[in-house]
Design a protein around this motif. Sequence first.
Motif, PDB file in Angstrom:
ATOM      1  N   TRP A 192       0.837  -1.207   0.000  1.00 19.61           N
ATOM      2  CA  TRP A 192       0.000   0.000   0.000  1.00 19.61           C
ATOM      3  C   TRP A 192       0.873   1.258   0.000  1.00 19.61           C
ATOM      4  O   TRP A 192       0.620   2.203  -0.754  1.00 19.61           O
ATOM      5  CB  TRP A 192      -0.898  -0.062   1.234  1.00 19.61           C
ATOM      6  CG  TRP A 192      -1.778   1.120   1.485  1.00 19.61           C
ATOM      7  CD1 TRP A 192      -2.791   1.582   0.694  1.00 19.61           C
ATOM      8  CD2 TRP A 192      -1.749   1.963   2.634  1.00 19.61           C
ATOM      9  NE1 TRP A 192      -3.391   2.667   1.281  1.00 19.61           N
ATOM     10  CE2 TRP A 192      -2.775   2.923   2.479  1.00 19.61           C
ATOM     11  CE3 TRP A 192      -0.971   2.007   3.797  1.00 19.61           C
ATOM     12  CZ2 TRP A 192      -3.033   3.907   3.431  1.00 19.61           C
ATOM     13  CZ3 TRP A 192      -1.228   2.985   4.744  1.00 19.61           C
ATOM     14  CH2 TRP A 192      -2.248   3.928   4.558  1.00 19.61           C
ATOM     15  N   LEU A 193       1.924   1.238   0.823  1.00 15.39           N
ATOM     16  CA  LEU A 193       2.857   2.374   0.890  1.00 15.39           C
ATOM     17  C   LEU A 193       3.534   2.585  -0.453  1.00 15.39           C
ATOM     18  O   LEU A 193       3.590   3.706  -0.970  1.00 15.39           O
ATOM     19  CB  LEU A 193       3.948   2.093   1.933  1.00 15.39           C
ATOM     20  CG  LEU A 193       3.679   2.459   3.376  1.00 15.39           C
ATOM     21  CD1 LEU A 193       4.857   2.031   4.239  1.00 15.39           C
ATOM     22  CD2 LEU A 193       3.407   3.940   3.541  1.00 15.39           C
ATOM     23  N   ALA A 240      -1.658   9.180   5.387  1.00 14.68           N
ATOM     24  CA  ALA A 240      -1.320   8.423   6.592  1.00 14.68           C
ATOM     25  C   ALA A 240       0.103   8.732   7.054  1.00 14.68           C
ATOM     26  O   ALA A 240       0.362   8.900   8.246  1.00 14.68           O
ATOM     27  CB  ALA A 240      -1.475   6.924   6.314  1.00 14.68           C
ATOM     28  N   LEU A 241       1.041   8.842   6.114  1.00 14.69           N
ATOM     29  CA  LEU A 241       2.441   9.139   6.472  1.00 14.69           C
ATOM     30  C   LEU A 241       2.557  10.538   7.062  1.00 14.69           C
ATOM     31  O   LEU A 241       3.352  10.776   7.969  1.00 14.69           O
ATOM     32  CB  LEU A 241       3.341   9.003   5.242  1.00 14.69           C
ATOM     33  CG  LEU A 241       3.649   7.569   4.822  1.00 14.69           C
ATOM     34  CD1 LEU A 241       4.199   7.535   3.406  1.00 14.69           C
ATOM     35  CD2 LEU A 241       4.637   6.913   5.785  1.00 14.69           C
ATOM     36  N   GLY A 299      -3.342  15.781 -10.245  1.00 13.46           N
ATOM     37  CA  GLY A 299      -3.229  14.470  -9.614  1.00 13.46           C
ATOM     38  C   GLY A 299      -4.110  14.365  -8.371  1.00 13.46           C
ATOM     39  O   GLY A 299      -4.900  15.259  -8.087  1.00 13.46           O
ATOM     40  N   SER A 300      -3.954  13.270  -7.630  1.00 15.55           N
ATOM     41  CA  SER A 300      -4.711  13.096  -6.396  1.00 15.55           C
ATOM     42  C   SER A 300      -3.730  12.927  -5.234  1.00 15.55           C
ATOM     43  O   SER A 300      -2.547  12.669  -5.458  1.00 15.55           O
ATOM     44  CB  SER A 300      -5.597  11.857  -6.508  1.00 15.55           C
ATOM     45  OG  SER A 300      -4.760  10.733  -6.734  1.00 15.55           O
ATOM     46  N   TRP A 301      -4.235  13.076  -4.035  1.00 14.12           N
ATOM     47  CA  TRP A 301      -3.383  12.937  -2.852  1.00 14.12           C
ATOM     48  C   TRP A 301      -3.555  11.514  -2.321  1.00 14.12           C
ATOM     49  O   TRP A 301      -4.576  11.178  -1.742  1.00 14.12           O
ATOM     50  CB  TRP A 301      -3.805  13.976  -1.819  1.00 14.12           C
ATOM     51  CG  TRP A 301      -2.966  14.011  -0.581  1.00 14.12           C
ATOM     52  CD1 TRP A 301      -3.357  13.636   0.666  1.00 14.12           C
ATOM     53  CD2 TRP A 301      -1.615  14.445  -0.462  1.00 14.12           C
ATOM     54  NE1 TRP A 301      -2.324  13.828   1.563  1.00 14.12           N
ATOM     55  CE2 TRP A 301      -1.242  14.316   0.894  1.00 14.12           C
ATOM     56  CE3 TRP A 301      -0.666  14.925  -1.366  1.00 14.12           C
ATOM     57  CZ2 TRP A 301       0.033  14.653   1.362  1.00 14.12           C
ATOM     58  CZ3 TRP A 301       0.593  15.273  -0.890  1.00 14.12           C
ATOM     59  CH2 TRP A 301       0.937  15.133   0.460  1.00 14.12           C
ATOM     60  N   PRO A 302      -2.549  10.637  -2.522  1.00 10.05           N
ATOM     61  CA  PRO A 302      -2.721   9.231  -2.136  1.00 10.05           C
ATOM     62  C   PRO A 302      -2.986   9.073  -0.638  1.00 10.05           C
ATOM     63  O   PRO A 302      -2.450   9.837   0.185  1.00 10.05           O
ATOM     64  CB  PRO A 302      -1.373   8.595  -2.518  1.00 10.05           C
ATOM     65  CG  PRO A 302      -0.740   9.538  -3.483  1.00 10.05           C
ATOM     66  CD  PRO A 302      -1.216  10.887  -3.109  1.00 10.05           C
ATOM     67  N   GLU A 303      -3.800   8.068  -0.299  1.00 11.32           N
ATOM     68  CA  GLU A 303      -4.112   7.798   1.116  1.00 11.32           C
ATOM     69  C   GLU A 303      -2.856   7.476   1.911  1.00 11.32           C
ATOM     70  O   GLU A 303      -2.742   7.835   3.086  1.00 11.32           O
ATOM     71  CB  GLU A 303      -5.073   6.605   1.209  1.00 11.32           C
ATOM     72  CG  GLU A 303      -6.505   6.985   0.934  1.00 11.32           C
ATOM     73  CD  GLU A 303      -7.387   5.772   0.678  1.00 11.32           C
ATOM     74  OE1 GLU A 303      -8.589   5.977   0.455  1.00 11.32           O
ATOM     75  OE2 GLU A 303      -6.871   4.633   0.684  1.00 11.32           O
ATOM     76  N   ALA A 304      -1.910   6.798   1.254  1.00  9.02           N
ATOM     77  CA  ALA A 304      -0.659   6.455   1.943  1.00  9.02           C
ATOM     78  C   ALA A 304       0.081   7.725   2.370  1.00  9.02           C
ATOM     79  O   ALA A 304       0.655   7.793   3.458  1.00  9.02           O
ATOM     80  CB  ALA A 304       0.223   5.594   1.043  1.00  9.02           C
ATOM     81  N   MET A 305       0.075   8.755   1.495  1.00 10.29           N
ATOM     82  CA  MET A 305       0.734  10.024   1.840  1.00 10.29           C
ATOM     83  C   MET A 305       0.014  10.678   3.017  1.00 10.29           C
ATOM     84  O   MET A 305       0.659  11.236   3.915  1.00 10.29           O
ATOM     85  CB  MET A 305       0.735  10.977   0.631  1.00 10.29           C
ATOM     86  CG  MET A 305       1.748  10.631  -0.429  1.00 10.29           C
ATOM     87  SD  MET A 305       3.461  10.874   0.098  1.00 10.29           S
ATOM     88  CE  MET A 305       3.603  12.652  -0.025  1.00 10.29           C
ATOM     89  N   GLN A 358       3.160  11.570 -10.245  1.00  7.82           N
ATOM     90  CA  GLN A 358       2.367  12.745 -10.614  1.00  7.82           C
ATOM     91  C   GLN A 358       3.059  14.063 -10.243  1.00  7.82           C
ATOM     92  O   GLN A 358       2.560  15.130 -10.598  1.00  7.82           O
ATOM     93  CB  GLN A 358       0.986  12.678  -9.966  1.00  7.82           C
ATOM     94  CG  GLN A 358       1.008  12.766  -8.459  1.00  7.82           C
ATOM     95  CD  GLN A 358      -0.372  12.599  -7.848  1.00  7.82           C
ATOM     96  OE1 GLN A 358      -1.199  13.480  -7.956  1.00  7.82           O
ATOM     97  NE2 GLN A 358      -0.596  11.476  -7.191  1.00  7.82           N
ATOM     98  N   MET A 408       0.971  21.244  -0.009  1.00  4.74           N
ATOM     99  CA  MET A 408       1.384  20.050  -0.781  1.00  4.74           C
ATOM    100  C   MET A 408       0.188  19.454  -1.505  1.00  4.74           C
ATOM    101  O   MET A 408       0.289  19.055  -2.666  1.00  4.74           O
ATOM    102  CB  MET A 408       1.962  18.977   0.154  1.00  4.74           C
ATOM    103  CG  MET A 408       3.291  19.315   0.748  1.00  4.74           C
ATOM    104  SD  MET A 408       4.673  18.692  -0.226  1.00  4.74           S
ATOM    105  CE  MET A 408       4.507  16.927  -0.040  1.00  4.74           C
TER     106      MET A 408
END
Lengths: 127, 180
Positions: free
Chosen positions: A29-30, B122-123, B114-120, A40, B105
């Motif tokens: 997932w990471l 969470a991090l 683009g989109s903001w990934p869920e992993a980002m 992107q 950001m």
Amino acid sequence: MAVKRNKDSERAGQADAAEQEDLKLVEAWLQEGLADFDGQTDINVPSSAWFEELALEGRRSARRKLQRDLAIFWLTGGIILSVLMLVLSSNVIWFIALQGLALIGGTGFAAVHWLRGTGREVESRNG
Amino acid sequence: MTEAEERIWQQARTDNKALAALLQQHYPFLYKYMLKITMDRNLAEDLVQDTMLQAIENISAYEGRSKFSTWLIAIGTRLYMDAMRRKVRERKHQEAERLQALRSMKFMSAAAGGSWPEAMEALAELDYDIRVPIMLKHYYGYTVDEIAEWMNIPAGTVKSRMHNGLKKLRKELSANGSEA
């Protein structure tokens, strides 16, 4: 008793396997999310001239720091030598005592530094 | 290191143009790494420049044992950790600043289409000293020993921070999974 121990270790093994599986999912997932972000993100890379100017500035700054460090080194060395010559010419015993102190101090510092490095290595091996 | 890479690096030690070309080649990689660990575009830009300057000043110390990108990451990580330790000591409106930087950001991602990934997301919620080792190990593939050296902390501490961080990320992933 042996049967209970076997069941306990079997359960622990299953829990470990489940945790490993979980870890793989989190890692996947990471990696997907971060790779998405990298893909992107558009970066405006500065021109070659900008980097050449930066490289020039960096080398100039390094030269200035080296000259400053050398000046401090020679100045400090000169002061220490002058003091030692003064002590030697007035009192040999004091001179020997000073040299002894410097030797003990230097050895002690090196030993502490080495021990700290070994300690970190052992900790890293033991996890 | 390949022969070609070694030649480039040897040239870069003395030739300004070669050094500039090497830095330009690695700029996007370094910048993206800094964006991800800082979650702060302004800080990332400052640190990228500081990293490059330090690399230039110490180019003669680079022995080619690791990849040039790894060396840059090592320098950048140390600079970031130093900057954050100073910030913690200063304690100036940290949370508000952090949220503002994060919003910027996300806006940057959206503006680029683009989109903001869920992993980002969470991090970004993790403390910086947990986020950095997790990214370095689980995305960039560096070892615990390397990470410990760059962060100037024992390897055991790296492992325990990663363990705690991954636990939180697991919870996030389960929560996202159940929402979906």
